[in-house]
Design a protein around this motif. Structure first.
Motif, PDB file in Angstrom:
ATOM      1  N   VAL A 264       0.832  -1.203   0.000  1.00 34.58           N
ATOM      2  CA  VAL A 264       0.000   0.000   0.000  1.00 34.58           C
ATOM      3  C   VAL A 264       0.868   1.255   0.000  1.00 34.58           C
ATOM      4  CG1 VAL A 264      -1.633   1.343   1.387  1.00 34.58           C
ATOM      5  CG2 VAL A 264      -1.988  -1.100   1.081  1.00 34.58           C
ATOM      6  N   THR A 265       1.937   1.256   0.799  1.00 33.27           N
ATOM      7  CA  THR A 265       2.846   2.406   0.853  1.00 33.27           C
ATOM      8  C   THR A 265       3.490   2.646  -0.503  1.00 33.27           C
ATOM      9  OG1 THR A 265       3.321   1.938   3.191  1.00 33.27           O
ATOM     10  CG2 THR A 265       4.861   3.379   2.022  1.00 33.27           C
ATOM     11  N   ALA A 266       3.916   1.566  -1.161  1.00 35.20           N
ATOM     12  CA  ALA A 266       4.523   1.693  -2.492  1.00 35.20           C
ATOM     13  C   ALA A 266       3.529   2.281  -3.488  1.00 35.20           C
ATOM     14  CB  ALA A 266       5.011   0.326  -2.977  1.00 35.20           C
ATOM     15  N   PHE A 267       2.279   1.863  -3.388  1.00 37.85           N
ATOM     16  CA  PHE A 267       1.248   2.395  -4.282  1.00 37.85           C
ATOM     17  C   PHE A 267       1.067   3.894  -4.078  1.00 37.85           C
ATOM     18  CE2 PHE A 267      -3.082   3.646  -5.293  1.00 37.85           C
ATOM     19  CZ  PHE A 267      -3.286   3.082  -6.540  1.00 37.85           C
ATOM     20  N   MET A 268       0.975   4.315  -2.816  1.00 41.58           N
ATOM     21  CA  MET A 268       0.748   5.729  -2.530  1.00 41.58           C
ATOM     22  C   MET A 268       1.922   6.590  -3.000  1.00 41.58           C
ATOM     23  SD  MET A 268      -1.214   5.774   1.152  1.00 41.58           S
ATOM     24  CE  MET A 268       0.003   4.787   2.008  1.00 41.58           C
ATOM     25  N   ILE A 269       3.156   6.120  -2.742  1.00 40.00           N
ATOM     26  CA  ILE A 269       4.339   6.873  -3.170  1.00 40.00           C
ATOM     27  C   ILE A 269       4.388   6.977  -4.690  1.00 40.00           C
ATOM     28  CG2 ILE A 269       6.862   6.818  -3.241  1.00 40.00           C
ATOM     29  CD1 ILE A 269       6.796   5.576  -0.446  1.00 40.00           C
ATOM     30  N   SER A 270       4.018   5.894  -5.371  1.00 40.42           N
ATOM     31  CA  SER A 270       4.077   5.866  -6.837  1.00 40.42           C
ATOM     32  C   SER A 270       3.045   6.783  -7.479  1.00 40.42           C
ATOM     33  CB  SER A 270       3.871   4.437  -7.346  1.00 40.42           C
ATOM     34  OG  SER A 270       4.868   3.572  -6.865  1.00 40.42           O
ATOM     35  N   TRP A 271       1.831   6.799  -6.920  1.00 41.57           N
ATOM     36  CA  TRP A 271       0.732   7.518  -7.556  1.00 41.57           C
ATOM     37  C   TRP A 271       0.550   8.953  -7.064  1.00 41.57           C
ATOM     38  CZ3 TRP A 271      -1.978   6.637 -11.826  1.00 41.57           C
ATOM     39  CH2 TRP A 271      -1.914   5.350 -12.378  1.00 41.57           C
ATOM     40  N   TYR A 291       8.063  16.619 -19.994  1.00 41.53           N
ATOM     41  CA  TYR A 291       8.930  15.611 -19.393  1.00 41.53           C
ATOM     42  C   TYR A 291       8.570  15.354 -17.919  1.00 41.53           C
ATOM     43  CZ  TYR A 291      11.731  19.231 -17.042  1.00 41.53           C
ATOM     44  OH  TYR A 291      12.151  20.264 -16.243  1.00 41.53           O
ATOM     45  N   ILE A 292       8.084  16.396 -17.227  1.00 41.29           N
ATOM     46  CA  ILE A 292       7.651  16.216 -15.836  1.00 41.29           C
ATOM     47  C   ILE A 292       6.413  15.323 -15.795  1.00 41.29           C
ATOM     48  CG2 ILE A 292       6.709  17.365 -13.794  1.00 41.29           C
ATOM     49  CD1 ILE A 292       9.625  17.874 -14.105  1.00 41.29           C
ATOM     50  N   TYR A 293       5.491  15.574 -16.721  1.00 42.84           N
ATOM     51  CA  TYR A 293       4.278  14.752 -16.798  1.00 42.84           C
ATOM     52  C   TYR A 293       4.627  13.296 -17.063  1.00 42.84           C
ATOM     53  CZ  TYR A 293      -0.055  12.808 -18.676  1.00 42.84           C
ATOM     54  OH  TYR A 293      -1.130  12.001 -18.923  1.00 42.84           O
ATOM     55  N   GLU A 294       5.569  13.050 -17.983  1.00 41.36           N
ATOM     56  CA  GLU A 294       5.946  11.676 -18.316  1.00 41.36           C
ATOM     57  C   GLU A 294       6.629  10.992 -17.137  1.00 41.36           C
ATOM     58  OE1 GLU A 294       5.044  10.062 -20.797  1.00 41.36           O
ATOM     59  OE2 GLU A 294       4.472  11.530 -22.303  1.00 41.36           O
ATOM     60  N   ILE A 295       7.442  11.730 -16.376  1.00 44.38           N
ATOM     61  CA  ILE A 295       8.085  11.152 -15.189  1.00 44.38           C
ATOM     62  C   ILE A 295       7.030  10.717 -14.180  1.00 44.38           C
ATOM     63  CG2 ILE A 295       9.496  11.702 -13.160  1.00 44.38           C
ATOM     64  CD1 ILE A 295      11.215  13.467 -14.990  1.00 44.38           C
ATOM     65  N   CYS A 296       6.031  11.582 -13.952  1.00 44.56           N
ATOM     66  CA  CYS A 296       4.943  11.246 -13.019  1.00 44.56           C
ATOM     67  C   CYS A 296       4.177  10.020 -13.491  1.00 44.56           C
ATOM     68  CB  CYS A 296       3.996  12.440 -12.859  1.00 44.56           C
ATOM     69  SG  CYS A 296       4.710  13.860 -11.994  1.00 44.56           S
ATOM     70  N   CYS A 297       3.905   9.958 -14.794  1.00 40.84           N
ATOM     71  CA  CYS A 297       3.192   8.801 -15.354  1.00 40.84           C
ATOM     72  C   CYS A 297       3.965   7.508 -15.129  1.00 40.84           C
ATOM     73  CB  CYS A 297       2.959   9.002 -16.852  1.00 40.84           C
ATOM     74  SG  CYS A 297       1.585  10.088 -17.258  1.00 40.84           S
ATOM     75  N   TRP A 298       5.271   7.541 -15.394  1.00 42.54           N
ATOM     76  CA  TRP A 298       6.048   6.307 -15.295  1.00 42.54           C
ATOM     77  C   TRP A 298       6.328   5.903 -13.852  1.00 42.54           C
ATOM     78  CZ3 TRP A 298       6.804   2.468 -18.504  1.00 42.54           C
ATOM     79  CH2 TRP A 298       6.484   2.687 -19.851  1.00 42.54           C
TER      80      TRP A 298
END
Length: 345
Positions: A264-271, A291-298
């Motif tokens: 759950v922690t990994a999910f929250m940090i990722s999203w 490029y910032i948007y793409e970093i957030c997406c990945w």
């Protein structure tokens, strides 16, 4: 008098011989190879890792439990992200062009949103499952049964698919942004602008379940700490068989809760970066650089590859299952009843 200034380089287009084509801004060969390697690795991990989780839980009878079926369904959502979202996003990110058609762009965006919320709902139900298991481990089997797990899985799939389909196939997401959407609409692009109302709804839909999970896991670890102290204080005393059994069950459930808490922690940090960026972008006039948007997406996409790695670190039964599958023993009929929790296989 002649000028020594070189003529400006011609713009590269996604489709050279087509009017209205998007401008292409490709990376140099070196960074392009690195990006394809990084994104390709994430895609392979998401597909193969989650496929191993699904096969392990569905094949081995010992793993057939309400919690594990929820985990298998979560792995299915992450597997579909790896199959239907990540490969196409990888090409879009590296080549800065969308080569898969306008219809599939909508399909891709719809799947992206649906599988994200499906993962979130699964994790939320898993948090409830772990809360009941840790706070009342002996009564838990009668409360969270297979039918209850099936209902949770159904809700986790149906609601996200209906929601994303209704938003993106009705065109409700860009109400009030028609001019901006039209300006960004070029051949070879797949850029979706979402109005403030829907971005706010999306953010709250992410935030509220996340807060529920934080509260539940906070309570879980408080209860687990009290249980550990109680067991430690009675360790030198002679326990009855029922008390000893209760202690073993509580310890097992706490360990499972810890592992899923990491998930759950990994999910929250990722999203979280993507969710915050989307909210800021909608209210600040879409100022985020590409490029910032793409970093957030990945960062968000890579979450689908992280869960199998977490299971491999914390779940011995998953490591044993991988060995059985990789060695081909899974093809034997006797493998269905194999004991994955013993020291020897």
């Amino acid at each position: 008098m002649s000028s020594n200034v070189p003529p400006p380089a011609a713009e590269q287009l996604c489709y050279e011989n087509m009017n209205g084509s998007c401008v292409k801004t490709p990376y140099a060969p070196g960074p392009r190879v690195i990006l394809y390697a990084v994104f390709g690795l994430g895609t392979v991990l998401a597909v193969l890792g989650n496929l191993l989780v699904i096969i392990s839980i569905l094949h081995f009878r010992q793993l057939h439990s309400p919690t594990n079926f929820l985990i298998a369904s979560l792995a299915c959502a992450d597997f579909l992200v790896g199959v239907t979202v990540m490969p196409f996003s990888m090409v879009r990110t590296v080549e800065s062009c969308w080569y898969f058609g306008e219809s599939f762009c909508t399909f891709h965006t719809c799947f992206d949103t649906a599988f994200c919320y499906s993962s979130l709902f699964h994790l939320c139900f898993i948090s409830v499952d772990r809360y009941i298991a840790v706070t009342d481990p002996l009564v838990y089997p009668t409360k969270f049964t297979l039918p209850v797990s099936g209902i949770c899985i159904s809700i986790s799939w149906i609601l996200p698919l209906v929601y994303s389909g209704a938003v993106f196939y009705t065109g409700a997401y860009d109400d009030g942004l028609e001019e901006l959407s039209s300006a960004l609409n070029c051949v070879g692009g797949c850029q979706t602008v979402v109005n403030q109302n829907w971005v706010l709804i999306d953010f709250l839909s992410f935030l509220i379940p996340t807060l529920v999970m934080i509260i539940l896991y906070g309570n879980i670890f408080l209860v687990a700490k009290k249980q550990a102290k109680r067991i430690e204080s009675t360790g030198c005393k002679t326990e009855s068989s029922s008390e000893s059994y209760k202690a073993r069950v509580a310890k097992r459930e706490r360990k499972a809760a810890k592992t899923l808490g990491v998930t759950v922690t990994a999910f929250m940090i990722s999203w979280l970066p993507y969710s915050i960026d989307s909210l800021i972008d909608a209210f600040m006039g879409f100022i985020t650089p590409a490029y910032i948007y793409e970093i957030c997406c990945w960062c968000a996409y890579y979450n689908s590859a992280m869960n199998p790695l977490i299971y491999a670190v914390f779940y011995p039964w998953f490591r044993k299952a991988i060995k059985v599958i990789a060695s081909g023993q899974v093809l034997k009929n006797s493998s269905v009843t194999m004991n994955l929790f013993s020291e020897q296989m």
